[in-house]
Write an enzyme that holds these catalytic residues in place. Structure first.
Site, mmCIF file in Angstrom:
data_model
loop_
_atom_site.group_PDB
_atom_site.id
_atom_site.type_symbol
_atom_site.label_atom_id
_atom_site.label_comp_id
_atom_site.label_asym_id
_atom_site.label_seq_id
_atom_site.Cartn_x
_atom_site.Cartn_y
_atom_site.Cartn_z
ATOM 1 C CG ASP A 17 -15.607 32.153 -36.650
ATOM 2 O OD1 ASP A 17 -14.606 31.753 -37.278
ATOM 3 O OD2 ASP A 17 -15.611 33.186 -35.963
ATOM 4 N NE ARG A 30 -6.257 28.749 -40.466
ATOM 5 C CZ ARG A 30 -7.119 29.408 -39.703
ATOM 6 N NH1 ARG A 30 -6.820 29.667 -38.454
ATOM 7 N NH2 ARG A 30 -8.261 29.824 -40.183
ATOM 8 C CG ASN A 65 -13.107 33.313 -45.988
ATOM 9 O OD1 ASN A 65 -14.144 32.662 -45.916
ATOM 10 N ND2 ASN A 65 -12.617 33.960 -44.936
HETATM 11 C C1 FPP Z 1 -14.314 29.668 -40.347
HETATM 12 O O1 FPP Z 1 -13.349 29.155 -39.454
HETATM 13 C C2 FPP Z 1 -14.635 28.711 -41.389
HETATM 14 C C3 FPP Z 1 -14.405 28.884 -42.714
HETATM 15 C C4 FPP Z 1 -13.802 30.118 -43.263
HETATM 16 C C5 FPP Z 1 -14.725 27.856 -43.723
HETATM 17 C C6 FPP Z 1 -15.875 26.963 -43.435
HETATM 18 C C7 FPP Z 1 -15.656 25.696 -44.138
HETATM 19 C C8 FPP Z 1 -16.041 24.462 -43.716
HETATM 20 C C9 FPP Z 1 -16.869 24.244 -42.525
HETATM 21 C C10 FPP Z 1 -15.626 23.207 -44.423
HETATM 22 C C11 FPP Z 1 -16.022 23.041 -45.841
HETATM 23 C C12 FPP Z 1 -17.396 23.489 -46.197
HETATM 24 C C13 FPP Z 1 -18.356 22.707 -46.740
HETATM 25 C C14 FPP Z 1 -19.651 23.308 -47.140
HETATM 26 C C15 FPP Z 1 -18.189 21.274 -46.935
HETATM 27 P P1 FPP Z 1 -11.971 29.918 -39.294
HETATM 28 O O2 FPP Z 1 -10.972 29.244 -40.145
HETATM 29 O O3 FPP Z 1 -12.145 31.374 -39.551
HETATM 30 O O4 FPP Z 1 -11.697 29.666 -37.761
HETATM 31 P P2 FPP Z 1 -10.869 30.596 -36.755
HETATM 32 O O5 FPP Z 1 -11.633 31.891 -36.641
HETATM 33 O O6 FPP Z 1 -10.881 29.809 -35.481
HETATM 34 O O7 FPP Z 1 -9.500 30.767 -37.340
#
Ligand code: FPP
Length: 238
Positions: A17, A30, A65
Site C-alpha cells: 500500500d 499515481r 480495485n
Molecule cells: C496500493 O497502493 C497498490 C496497488 C493497488 C497496486 C499494487 C501494484 C504494484 C505494486 C505494481 C504492479 C504489481 C506487480 C506485481 C508488478 P495505492 O494506489 O492504494 O496507494 P495509496 O493508498 O497511497 O493511494
C-alpha cells in the site's frame, strides 16, 4: 540485529500500500508510484530468495480495485505484463513458480495470456513460489469455497456433518500452500482489506509506515527481524 536462519517465516504475505501517496508527495502521477512499486516487488522477491522465504503472496489487485479510474487500471495491467515479461527470466533462473489467486478471468486477455504462459512454464519449479493475488477478494474466495462444497453436498459426494475446517481450507484457491506466518502491510494503515481472511487467522502482523515504493530489502529484513522476536502461541499458553 542479525536474522536467525532457523526462524525464517515459510510464507510471507504483503499488502502493498501507499503507491499513490508516494507519487503525490513528489507531485507525480499515481502511475509513477505503481511503477516504482513494481521495482519493490522485484527487490522483495529477490530478498525472499536471499533469506530463504519459500512462499511470497502479494496483493497486487483486489476485486475492489476495479472501481479505480480506467486509466489507472490500464496502467496497472500494463505494468503487470511488463513485470511478467521481464521477470520470467529471473523466475526461471531461480526455479520459482508463479501462481495466481483470484478471478484471473476478469483480467484483460493480454494479461491473462502472459500469466498463463509464465504459470505453465514455471509450474514444475520447487525452490520458491510467488503468488499474485489478482482480482482477489477474500470474501469472494470463501464464498466460492462454500459454493463448491454446497455443490458436492447436492451431488451426494459430501455429507454436511463431515464438513470440517480442513474441508473449507481445501476449497480455497491455493489449498496446498501453508498459511502465511507473517502478514506485512505498508503505509501505516491497520487494516486487512479483505486479504486472506481465513489463511491469516494466526499470522503475525507487521505494519510499517514505509510506503510500498520505498519498501526494499532492508525494510523486508527489518520485518523478518521483528517477526523473529514474536512468540507464536496459536491460542495455547506456552
Ligand atoms: C496500493 O497502493 C497498490 C496497488 C493497488 C497496486 C499494487 C501494484 C504494484 C505494486 C505494481 C504492479 C504489481 C506487480 C506485481 C508488478 P495505492 O494506489 O492504494 O496507494 P495509496 O493508498 O497511497 O493511494
Amino acid at each position: 540485529m542479525a536474522l536467525d536462519p532457523e526462524k525464517i517465516p515459510r510464507h510471507v504475505a504483503i499488502i502493498m500500500d501507499g503507491n499513490g501517496r508516494w507519487a503525490k508527495q513528489r507531485g507525480m502521477p499515481r502511475i509513477r508510484g505503481h511503477q516504482v512499486g513494481a521495482d519493490s516487488v522485484r527487490a522483495v522477491l529477490k530478498a525472499c530468495r536471499k533469506f530463504g522465504v519459500d512462499y511470497l503472496t502479494l496483493y497486487a489487485f483486489s476485486s475492489e480495485n476495479w472501481v479505480r479510474p480506467k486509466a489507472e487500471i490500464r496502467g496497472l495491467m500494463t505494468l503487470l505484463r511488463k513485470f511478467l515479461r521481464e521477470q520470467a527470466f529471473e523466475l526461471h533462473d531461480n526455479e520459482v513458480r508463479l501462481r495466481v489467486i483470484g478471478h484471473k478471468e476478469d483480467l484483460p486477455d493480454a494479461v491473462r495470456a502472459e500469466l498463463d504462459r509464465v504459470i505453465e512454464e514455471t509450474a514444475h519449479y520447487q525452490k520458491g513460489t510467488l503468488l499474485l493475488a489478482l482480482s482477489y477478494g477474500s470474501r469472494v474466495e470463501i464464498t466460492d469455497a462454500v459454493r463448491a462444497i454446497a455443490e458436492k453436498v447436492r451431488c451426494g459426494e459430501l455429507a454436511p456433518d463431515t464438513i470440517t475446517e480442513q474441508t473449507v481450507a481445501g476449497h480455497l484457491y491455493a489449498p496446498d500452500v501453508p498459511d502465511p506466518d507473517l502478514l506485512i502491510r505498508t503505509s501505516g494503515e491497520y487494516r486487512i482489506s479483505n486479504f486472506l481472511l481465513w489463511q491469516c487467522s494466526y499470522s503475525e502482523l507487521y505494519v510499517t509506515p514505509v510506503l510500498w515504493p520505498d519498501f526494499r530489502e532492508a525494510e523486508f529484513e527489518a520485518a523478518l527481524v521483528n517477526y523473529q522476536g514474536r512468540h507464536r502461541r496459536f491460542g495455547g499458553i506456552q
